[in-house]
Design a protein around this motif. Structure first.
Motif, PDB file in Angstrom:
ATOM      1  N   PHE A  93      -8.392 -14.626  -1.243  1.00 40.57           N
ATOM      2  CA  PHE A  93      -8.781 -13.231  -1.060  1.00 40.57           C
ATOM      3  C   PHE A  93      -8.914 -12.516  -2.396  1.00 40.57           C
ATOM      4  O   PHE A  93      -8.461 -13.012  -3.431  1.00 40.57           O
ATOM      5  N   SER A  94      -9.544 -11.336  -2.355  1.00 39.53           N
ATOM      6  CA  SER A  94      -9.778 -10.508  -3.532  1.00 39.53           C
ATOM      7  C   SER A  94      -8.946  -9.243  -3.448  1.00 39.53           C
ATOM      8  O   SER A  94      -8.871  -8.611  -2.388  1.00 39.53           O
ATOM      9  N   GLY A  95      -8.381  -8.832  -4.571  1.00 43.39           N
ATOM     10  CA  GLY A  95      -7.564  -7.641  -4.589  1.00 43.39           C
ATOM     11  C   GLY A  95      -8.328  -6.369  -4.282  1.00 43.39           C
ATOM     12  O   GLY A  95      -7.802  -5.461  -3.626  1.00 43.39           O
ATOM     13  N   HIS A  96      -9.568  -6.296  -4.737  1.00 44.56           N
ATOM     14  CA  HIS A  96     -10.297  -5.025  -4.622  1.00 44.56           C
ATOM     15  C   HIS A  96     -10.685  -4.679  -3.188  1.00 44.56           C
ATOM     16  O   HIS A  96     -11.091  -3.553  -2.915  1.00 44.56           O
ATOM     17  N   LYS A  97     -10.513  -5.613  -2.266  1.00 43.35           N
ATOM     18  CA  LYS A  97     -10.735  -5.291  -0.849  1.00 43.35           C
ATOM     19  C   LYS A  97      -9.536  -4.583  -0.225  1.00 43.35           C
ATOM     20  O   LYS A  97      -9.658  -3.998   0.846  1.00 43.35           O
ATOM     21  N   VAL A  98      -8.381  -4.657  -0.896  1.00 44.57           N
ATOM     22  CA  VAL A  98      -7.143  -4.156  -0.297  1.00 44.57           C
ATOM     23  C   VAL A  98      -6.427  -3.210  -1.271  1.00 44.57           C
ATOM     24  O   VAL A  98      -5.257  -3.367  -1.565  1.00 44.57           O
ATOM     25  N   PHE A  99      -7.187  -2.228  -1.799  1.00 46.22           N
ATOM     26  CA  PHE A  99      -6.661  -1.121  -2.599  1.00 46.22           C
ATOM     27  C   PHE A  99      -6.339  -1.488  -4.041  1.00 46.22           C
ATOM     28  O   PHE A  99      -5.853  -0.641  -4.794  1.00 46.22           O
ATOM     29  N   LEU A 133      -2.094  -5.495  -7.891  1.00 44.78           N
ATOM     30  CA  LEU A 133      -2.312  -6.085  -6.564  1.00 44.78           C
ATOM     31  C   LEU A 133      -1.021  -6.073  -5.750  1.00 44.78           C
ATOM     32  O   LEU A 133      -1.029  -5.748  -4.551  1.00 44.78           O
ATOM     33  N   ALA A 134       0.082  -6.412  -6.389  1.00 50.84           N
ATOM     34  CA  ALA A 134       1.362  -6.356  -5.677  1.00 50.84           C
ATOM     35  C   ALA A 134       1.672  -4.933  -5.235  1.00 50.84           C
ATOM     36  O   ALA A 134       2.150  -4.706  -4.111  1.00 50.84           O
ATOM     37  N   ALA A 135       1.366  -3.955  -6.091  1.00 50.13           N
ATOM     38  CA  ALA A 135       1.577  -2.554  -5.723  1.00 50.13           C
ATOM     39  C   ALA A 135       0.699  -2.160  -4.539  1.00 50.13           C
ATOM     40  O   ALA A 135       1.114  -1.385  -3.670  1.00 50.13           O
ATOM     41  N   ALA A 136      -0.528  -2.690  -4.505  1.00 47.31           N
ATOM     42  CA  ALA A 136      -1.449  -2.391  -3.407  1.00 47.31           C
ATOM     43  C   ALA A 136      -0.923  -2.948  -2.090  1.00 47.31           C
ATOM     44  O   ALA A 136      -1.003  -2.287  -1.037  1.00 47.31           O
ATOM     45  N   LEU A 137      -0.389  -4.168  -2.123  1.00 46.12           N
ATOM     46  CA  LEU A 137       0.163  -4.755  -0.900  1.00 46.12           C
ATOM     47  C   LEU A 137       1.417  -4.009  -0.461  1.00 46.12           C
ATOM     48  O   LEU A 137       1.647  -3.828   0.748  1.00 46.12           O
ATOM     49  N   ILE A 197       3.427 -11.042  -3.452  1.00 39.34           N
ATOM     50  CA  ILE A 197       2.226 -11.530  -2.776  1.00 39.34           C
ATOM     51  C   ILE A 197       2.570 -12.709  -1.871  1.00 39.34           C
ATOM     52  O   ILE A 197       2.077 -12.810  -0.739  1.00 39.34           O
ATOM     53  N   ALA A 198       3.430 -13.600  -2.352  1.00 35.19           N
ATOM     54  CA  ALA A 198       3.860 -14.740  -1.523  1.00 35.19           C
ATOM     55  C   ALA A 198       4.549 -14.253  -0.257  1.00 35.19           C
ATOM     56  O   ALA A 198       4.310 -14.782   0.844  1.00 35.19           O
ATOM     57  N   LYS A 199       5.392 -13.242  -0.391  1.00 32.92           N
ATOM     58  CA  LYS A 199       6.071 -12.691   0.781  1.00 32.92           C
ATOM     59  C   LYS A 199       5.074 -12.069   1.743  1.00 32.92           C
ATOM     60  O   LYS A 199       5.186 -12.235   2.970  1.00 32.92           O
ATOM     61  N   HIS A 200       4.084 -11.354   1.209  1.00 29.38           N
ATOM     62  CA  HIS A 200       3.080 -10.730   2.074  1.00 29.38           C
ATOM     63  C   HIS A 200       2.322 -11.774   2.883  1.00 29.38           C
ATOM     64  O   HIS A 200       1.970 -11.543   4.043  1.00 29.38           O
ATOM     65  N   LEU A 201       2.045 -12.915   2.275  1.00 27.69           N
ATOM     66  CA  LEU A 201       1.298 -13.984   2.953  1.00 27.69           C
ATOM     67  C   LEU A 201       2.201 -14.892   3.778  1.00 27.69           C
ATOM     68  O   LEU A 201       1.712 -15.760   4.493  1.00 27.69           O
ATOM     69  N   ASN A 202       3.511 -14.709   3.655  1.00 27.75           N
ATOM     70  CA  ASN A 202       4.504 -15.617   4.228  1.00 27.75           C
ATOM     71  C   ASN A 202       4.289 -17.048   3.723  1.00 27.75           C
ATOM     72  O   ASN A 202       4.387 -18.024   4.489  1.00 27.75           O
ATOM     73  N   ALA A 203       4.007 -17.178   2.430  1.00 28.44           N
ATOM     74  CA  ALA A 203       3.982 -18.497   1.796  1.00 28.44           C
ATOM     75  C   ALA A 203       5.405 -19.035   1.757  1.00 28.44           C
ATOM     76  O   ALA A 203       6.379 -18.283   1.740  1.00 28.44           O
ATOM     77  N   SER A 204       5.557 -20.350   1.725  1.00 29.01           N
ATOM     78  CA  SER A 204       6.895 -20.943   1.751  1.00 29.01           C
ATOM     79  C   SER A 204       7.597 -20.811   0.407  1.00 29.01           C
ATOM     80  O   SER A 204       8.832 -20.895   0.343  1.00 29.01           O
ATOM     81  N   ARG A 205       6.817 -20.581  -0.681  1.00 26.71           N
ATOM     82  CA  ARG A 205       7.414 -20.420  -2.008  1.00 26.71           C
ATOM     83  C   ARG A 205       6.403 -19.727  -2.919  1.00 26.71           C
ATOM     84  O   ARG A 205       5.189 -19.866  -2.729  1.00 26.71           O
ATOM     85  N   PRO A 206       6.860 -18.973  -3.924  1.00 28.66           N
ATOM     86  CA  PRO A 206       5.934 -18.253  -4.812  1.00 28.66           C
ATOM     87  C   PRO A 206       4.978 -19.170  -5.561  1.00 28.66           C
ATOM     88  O   PRO A 206       3.860 -18.753  -5.910  1.00 28.66           O
TER      89      PRO A 206
END
Length: 406
Positions: free
Chosen positions: A222-228, A286-290, A74-83
């Motif tokens: 954000f909410s997971g259920h909006k994105v699968f 959620l990670a699987a959905a992303l 999820i951090a990678k998907h958002l391009n956060a600087s760290r988990p």
């Protein structure tokens, strides 16, 4: 893209409603779940179900590893600087309430301070800030909405000032589909002082690539259920230095380092904000959905949904008496409308009889509806698995409803 191949991943779409093929156009409320996400959920419960961060046994270690790997994804998907900047919550509402409550507890907000939101906000990005103002004596300010559904940027520049302590806006309007220029708004806030910036990403996360470092927001929810993903899981991204400085909100297990009856010392972020057993399965799913969305490609998703939105907008525009709400050029895949003389609930009920699922009502945006002098709209919202044929079925259902109710 092979849309039919994508649709094969969503078993719920292959059913009939009232003897007609389901046309599911309520994706802004919740998206459907692909087999890959359903399998991730089932795999957790079948094979590694255990509590995390506590046990030394194999299942506990496997569950902990899967959950923390999900955080990294999820951090990678958002391009956060760290988990550690990724906090698991129950959804966008929970995330925004977390921010509002820790700001109150920290004493960051006080009498005379101003919290700036917009007239496009969901109640979840309105009520927590009202509650914070009531508790602290701060003042809530609202950026007006123009007739086309965009925000009045001139008014925003006027409202933004030395007293502004929080700017909290949605990136995409759930009611109108308006895409707000949040990056520019955050940059403007940075120029006036120490403003904490919060982005409600509930409606942007399914449709576009998100880069929190590029946005330069302090928080992104954000909410997971909006994105699968399943319901009941969400994310709050927060800049690490802020998470480190601010106090926790809830107390309990996991968010502690040492507990005595005299004093408790708190854990480091993100665990400081994750009291109790989390929704472990939800985070993994959620990670699987992303991963699923990224396999399709966020740009591909956006392009497919724009095609559907443009086709639906053109079709609606040819129907007598239709008024579309939210007509600015920069929109996500939400189409909100009314037909003169017909109540939105009545039209939505007729459409349901034809197998077309749309949302009717105020969409948890009552102040926005009041701005346009209405009580609600019919809202069609599209996802990547929708087809042009379904758009045509939607238009046909609107026409049939209009004929029956006129």
């Amino acid at each position: 893209m092979d849309i039919q191949k994508i649709r094969e991943d969503f078993p719920i779409l292959h059913q009939q409603i009232n003897g007609r093929p389901l046309v599911y156009l309520d994706n802004a409320a919740t998206s459907q779940k692909p087999l890959q996400v359903l399998e991730a959920s089932a795999n957790y419960y079948r094979n590694i179900n255990s509590n995390i961060h506590r046990g030394v046994h194999k299942l506990a270690q496997s569950a902990t590893a899967a959950h923390e790997q999900a955080r990294e994804t999820i951090a990678k998907h958002l391009n956060a600087s760290r988990p550690e900047e990724v906090i698991f919550t129950s959804g966008t509402t929970d995330s925004i309430n977390l921010v509002a409550n820790v700001l109150e507890r920290s004493g960051t907000i006080g009498e005379g301070d101003e919290i700036l939101i917009s007239g496009l906000e969901h109640h979840s990005n309105t009520v927590p800030w009202q509650m914070l103002c009531e508790a602290t004596g701060a003042t809530l300010k609202v950026i007006p909405v123009l007739e086309d559904g965009s925000l009045d940027q001139e008014a925003f520049a006027t409202l933004l000032g030395p007293q502004t302590k929080v700017l909290s806006v949605n990136q995409v309007s759930n009611a109108l589909g308006t895409i707000n220029p949040v990056k520019d708004m955050i940059a403007a806030a940075r120029k006036v002082g120490d403003v904490i910036t919060v982005v409600d990403g509930a409606q942007s996360i399914p449709h576009m690539a998100i880069d929190v470092q590029d946005l330069d927001c302090d928080f992104f929810a954000f909410s997971g259920h909006k994105v699968f993903a399943p319901t009941g899981v969400g994310i709050l991204f927060g800049k690490y230095d802020l998470l480190e400085k601010l106090p926790p909100w809830k107390g309990g297990g996991e968010m502690i380092r040492l507990v005595t009856f005299e004093k408790t010392t708190y854990n480091d972020p993100p665990f400081k904000y994750e009291a109790g057993t989390p929704n472990i399965e939800g985070g993994i799913a959620l990670a699987a959905a992303l991963d699923y969305a990224n396999a399709i490609g966020m740009d591909n998703i956006y392009a497919q949904e724009k095609l559907l939105l443009d086709r639906a907008t053109a079709g609606l525009s040819e129907i007598d008496g239709v008024k579309i709400y939210g007509t600015c050029p920069n929109k996500a895949s939400v189409l909100s409308f009314l037909i003169e003389g017909i109540h939105h609930f009545d039209l939505g009920s007729i459409m349901d009889q034809m197998g077309v699922a749309v949302r009717t009502g105020h969409h948890c945006c009552q102040p926005l509806m009041s701005r346009f002098g209405i009580t609600g709209t019919v809202r069609a919202s599209f996802a990547v698995y929708n087809t042009e044929e379904e758009v045509d079925a939607f238009i046909a259902a609107v026409k049939k409803g209009a004929m029956m109710l006129s």
